[in-house]
Design a protein around this motif. Structure first.
Motif, PDB file in Angstrom:
ATOM      1  N   PRO A 148      85.653 -42.262  52.975  1.00  0.00           N
ATOM      2  CA  PRO A 148      85.478 -41.587  54.272  1.00  0.00           C
ATOM      3  C   PRO A 148      86.784 -41.061  54.860  1.00  0.00           C
ATOM      4  O   PRO A 148      86.817 -39.966  55.436  1.00  0.00           O
ATOM      5  N   SER A 149      87.869 -41.815  54.700  1.00  0.00           N
ATOM      6  CA  SER A 149      89.154 -41.377  55.255  1.00  0.00           C
ATOM      7  C   SER A 149      89.706 -40.147  54.542  1.00  0.00           C
ATOM      8  O   SER A 149      90.600 -39.467  55.061  1.00  0.00           O
ATOM      9  N   GLU A 150      89.171 -39.851  53.343  1.00  0.00           N
ATOM     10  CA  GLU A 150      89.661 -38.714  52.557  1.00  0.00           C
ATOM     11  C   GLU A 150      88.854 -37.439  52.778  1.00  0.00           C
ATOM     12  O   GLU A 150      89.192 -36.388  52.229  1.00  0.00           O
ATOM     13  N   LEU A 151      87.783 -37.519  53.573  1.00  0.00           N
ATOM     14  CA  LEU A 151      86.925 -36.348  53.747  1.00  0.00           C
ATOM     15  C   LEU A 151      87.683 -35.140  54.303  1.00  0.00           C
ATOM     16  O   LEU A 151      87.497 -34.017  53.798  1.00  0.00           O
ATOM     17  N   PRO A 152      88.546 -35.286  55.307  1.00  0.00           N
ATOM     18  CA  PRO A 152      89.299 -34.099  55.765  1.00  0.00           C
ATOM     19  C   PRO A 152      90.144 -33.478  54.656  1.00  0.00           C
ATOM     20  O   PRO A 152      90.244 -32.250  54.550  1.00  0.00           O
ATOM     21  N   LEU A 165      89.494 -33.632  51.396  1.00  0.00           N
ATOM     22  CA  LEU A 165      88.573 -32.965  50.480  1.00  0.00           C
ATOM     23  C   LEU A 165      88.121 -31.629  51.059  1.00  0.00           C
ATOM     24  O   LEU A 165      88.040 -30.620  50.340  1.00  0.00           O
ATOM     25  N   ALA A 166      87.830 -31.610  52.353  1.00  0.00           N
ATOM     26  CA  ALA A 166      87.401 -30.361  52.991  1.00  0.00           C
ATOM     27  C   ALA A 166      88.489 -29.295  52.893  1.00  0.00           C
ATOM     28  O   ALA A 166      88.196 -28.112  52.658  1.00  0.00           O
ATOM     29  N   ARG A 167      89.738 -29.691  53.045  1.00  0.00           N
ATOM     30  CA  ARG A 167      90.835 -28.715  52.932  1.00  0.00           C
ATOM     31  C   ARG A 167      90.923 -28.145  51.522  1.00  0.00           C
ATOM     32  O   ARG A 167      91.166 -26.946  51.335  1.00  0.00           O
ATOM     33  N   LEU A 168      90.727 -28.997  50.509  1.00  0.00           N
ATOM     34  CA  LEU A 168      90.743 -28.511  49.126  1.00  0.00           C
ATOM     35  C   LEU A 168      89.617 -27.506  48.901  1.00  0.00           C
ATOM     36  O   LEU A 168      89.841 -26.416  48.347  1.00  0.00           O
ATOM     37  N   ALA A 169      88.399 -27.850  49.328  1.00  0.00           N
ATOM     38  CA  ALA A 169      87.259 -26.950  49.131  1.00  0.00           C
ATOM     39  C   ALA A 169      87.468 -25.634  49.869  1.00  0.00           C
ATOM     40  O   ALA A 169      87.163 -24.554  49.338  1.00  0.00           O
ATOM     41  N   ASP A 170      87.998 -25.694  51.081  1.00  0.00           N
ATOM     42  CA  ASP A 170      88.231 -24.463  51.838  1.00  0.00           C
ATOM     43  C   ASP A 170      89.316 -23.609  51.198  1.00  0.00           C
ATOM     44  O   ASP A 170      89.235 -22.375  51.194  1.00  0.00           O
ATOM     45  N   ALA A 171      90.346 -24.255  50.642  1.00  0.00           N
ATOM     46  CA  ALA A 171      91.418 -23.498  49.995  1.00  0.00           C
ATOM     47  C   ALA A 171      90.891 -22.718  48.797  1.00  0.00           C
ATOM     48  O   ALA A 171      91.334 -21.595  48.522  1.00  0.00           O
ATOM     49  N   VAL A 172      89.918 -23.293  48.087  1.00  0.00           N
ATOM     50  CA  VAL A 172      89.373 -22.639  46.893  1.00  0.00           C
ATOM     51  C   VAL A 172      88.291 -21.626  47.254  1.00  0.00           C
ATOM     52  O   VAL A 172      88.261 -20.514  46.720  1.00  0.00           O
ATOM     53  N   PRO A 200      76.131 -29.317  54.419  1.00  0.00           N
ATOM     54  CA  PRO A 200      76.051 -30.726  54.820  1.00  0.00           C
ATOM     55  C   PRO A 200      75.394 -31.629  53.781  1.00  0.00           C
ATOM     56  O   PRO A 200      75.630 -32.839  53.804  1.00  0.00           O
ATOM     57  N   LEU A 201      74.570 -31.078  52.878  1.00  0.00           N
ATOM     58  CA  LEU A 201      73.943 -31.935  51.872  1.00  0.00           C
ATOM     59  C   LEU A 201      74.967 -32.457  50.871  1.00  0.00           C
ATOM     60  O   LEU A 201      74.726 -33.472  50.213  1.00  0.00           O
ATOM     61  N   VAL A 202      76.099 -31.779  50.752  1.00  0.00           N
ATOM     62  CA  VAL A 202      77.182 -32.260  49.890  1.00  0.00           C
ATOM     63  C   VAL A 202      78.213 -33.043  50.690  1.00  0.00           C
ATOM     64  O   VAL A 202      78.569 -34.170  50.341  1.00  0.00           O
ATOM     65  N   PHE A 203      78.699 -32.451  51.783  1.00  0.00           N
ATOM     66  CA  PHE A 203      79.868 -32.998  52.468  1.00  0.00           C
ATOM     67  C   PHE A 203      79.532 -33.916  53.634  1.00  0.00           C
ATOM     68  O   PHE A 203      80.430 -34.339  54.360  1.00  0.00           O
ATOM     69  N   GLY A 204      78.251 -34.243  53.829  1.00  0.00           N
ATOM     70  CA  GLY A 204      77.901 -35.215  54.856  1.00  0.00           C
ATOM     71  C   GLY A 204      78.448 -36.591  54.513  1.00  0.00           C
ATOM     72  O   GLY A 204      78.537 -36.971  53.341  1.00  0.00           O
ATOM     73  N   GLU A 205      78.820 -37.361  55.519  1.00  0.00           N
ATOM     74  CA  GLU A 205      79.428 -38.675  55.274  1.00  0.00           C
ATOM     75  C   GLU A 205      78.508 -39.592  54.476  1.00  0.00           C
ATOM     76  O   GLU A 205      78.980 -40.420  53.690  1.00  0.00           O
ATOM     77  N   ARG A 238      96.973 -37.508  46.298  1.00  0.00           N
ATOM     78  CA  ARG A 238      96.013 -36.664  47.016  1.00  0.00           C
ATOM     79  C   ARG A 238      94.891 -36.218  46.090  1.00  0.00           C
ATOM     80  O   ARG A 238      95.028 -36.248  44.860  1.00  0.00           O
ATOM     81  N   ILE A 239      93.780 -35.814  46.690  1.00  0.00           N
ATOM     82  CA  ILE A 239      92.632 -35.325  45.929  1.00  0.00           C
ATOM     83  C   ILE A 239      92.958 -33.937  45.391  1.00  0.00           C
ATOM     84  O   ILE A 239      93.338 -33.035  46.147  1.00  0.00           O
ATOM     85  N   VAL A 240      92.791 -33.772  44.074  1.00  0.00           N
ATOM     86  CA  VAL A 240      93.136 -32.491  43.455  1.00  0.00           C
ATOM     87  C   VAL A 240      91.953 -31.838  42.743  1.00  0.00           C
ATOM     88  O   VAL A 240      92.059 -30.674  42.329  1.00  0.00           O
TER      89      VAL A 240
END
Length: 375
Positions: free
Chosen positions: A9-13, A15-22, A35-40, A54-56
């Motif tokens: 849960p603490s890594e969700l922001p 992960l969101a930054r990685l997905a948005d960058a791509v 939300p069906l993927v990135f919901g908590e 970091r998540i890569v």
């Protein structure tokens, strides 16, 4: 490197930054849109690899029940597959896809849908097959809505009615009320912004259309619908006017006929579409156990004489009345089951006449269309 593993849960922001960058370099939020993927509550199914603290790399999995001509099965949908540019070429996506397959099998999924067609998925045995019909109608050939029929956006208050309409579809994802709430709030229809437009007749909600908002006067694109197809056809002119669009483009929902017939008779342009990605049967025994009621209904007594053996080292075979039909892999089996006109669908070997005639009575089956369940 650590992983594949679940996103904390603490890594969700992060992960969101990685997905948005791509995927959202020009703006937008993958977390808000899908939300069906990135919901908590789904973070155990957001599979990640961590390196240098970091998540890569990430593969998103959404597992939902589905109904296929009265048969219940579990489906794993794969989306938001991405790797930080500095860490590509290390095989991380392949590791995560295999991890996602194992996870999906453990959750009882027998079919996987992937929202993409990159070479990686084909190398892993997934194929681009399936057949859908698309109809494009200019605004001037669409009917003028009769008095008493209106088109308006749907919101949370209409969810019970939307569920009742959606449940009538013969081929669909099972979509509970909390999924409807998230998806309507997200405002995405597959990969574009859109609206859920309800069709009311004499004050009663009788149909809905999930419509991608048109750009620059293009047709409004209906990417999911349910309910009275006659009422929906009568409302398509109002849908075009709602967006000041040049017309509408409708993908016919699998297993339905009336709206396609009405559009065809009105002179709409018709074309065939393959599935908008790749797919594969994950668990051969499990999938055929799920569709056994359908097979039994199609064949009757010969069902018991048709033998499927998925346990051979390099092939999957059907046997019937002394004939054997071997398929090289699960990709060919997926192509047989769901058909279509793609190269992969056409490349499966021809079956011997006896077993071939039996299989033609079963396949191809209609394939699920993503609609709101696109990830």
């Amino acid at each position: 490197m650590t992983g594949p593993r679940a996103c904390a849960p603490s890594e969700l922001p992060q992960l969101a930054r990685l997905a948005d960058a791509v995927f959202r370099s020009k703006g937008g939020s993958m977390q808000a849109e899908y939300p069906l993927v990135f919901g908590e509550e789904n973070l155990n199914f957001c599979r990640v690899i961590e390196e240098d603290g970091r998540i890569v790399s990430h593969v998103g999995v959404s597992i939902r029940d589905a109904s296929l001509l009265g048969c219940s099965l579990r489906v794993a949908s794969i989306g938001a597959v991405c790797t930080d540019a500095a860490y590509r070429g290390r095989g991380y996506a392949s590791l995560l896809m295999e991890d996602a397959r194992t996870l999906a099998l453990g959750e009882g999924a027998s079919l996987m849908l992937i929202s993409g067609g990159r070479g990686l998925y084909h190398r892993l045995g997934y194929v681009n097959v399936g057949s859908f019909r698309s109809f494009t109608a200019r605004a001037e050939i669409l009917p003028v809505p009769a008095e008493g029929l209106r088109v308006e956006p749907c919101g949370a208050a209409q969810i019970p009615g939307l569920i009742a309409l959606h449940q009538r579809l013969p081929v669909r994802f099972v979509r509970p009320a909390d999924d409807w709430e998230k998806l309507l709030a997200a405002g995405m229809i597959m990969n574009q912004r859109g609206d859920c437009l309800g069709v009311w007749e004499e004050g009663r909600l009788v149909a809905y259309a999930a419509v991608q908002r048109p750009r620059d006067g293009a047709p409004a694109r209906v990417r999911e619908y349910a309910g009275s197809e006659t009422a929906l056809f009568a409302a398509l002119g109002a849908v075009a006017r709602y967006y000041e669009a040049s017309g509408v483009e409708v993908v016919a929902m699998p297993g339905t006929e009336d709206l396609a017939r009405l559009l065809r008779n009105a002179g709409a342009e018709e074309k065939e579409l393959a599935f908008t990605g790749t797919l594969g049967i994950l668990d051969v025994d499990g999938f055929f156990a799920c569709i056994h009621p359908y097979v039994r209904e199609c064949l009757g007594a010969p069902t018991d004489a048709l033998f499927l053996d998925p346990r051979q080292t390099n092939s999957i075979s059907f046997e019937y009345a002394g004939e054997r039909y071997a398929l090289a892999n699960r990709g060919q089996l997926t192509a047989l089951v769901f058909g279509g006109s793609t190269e992969e669908a056409r490349s499966i070997p021809e079956a011997p006449p006896g077993v071939g005639e039996i299989l033609k009575r079963i396949f191809p089956m209609p394939l699920l269309w993503y609609g709101y369940n696109y990830v």
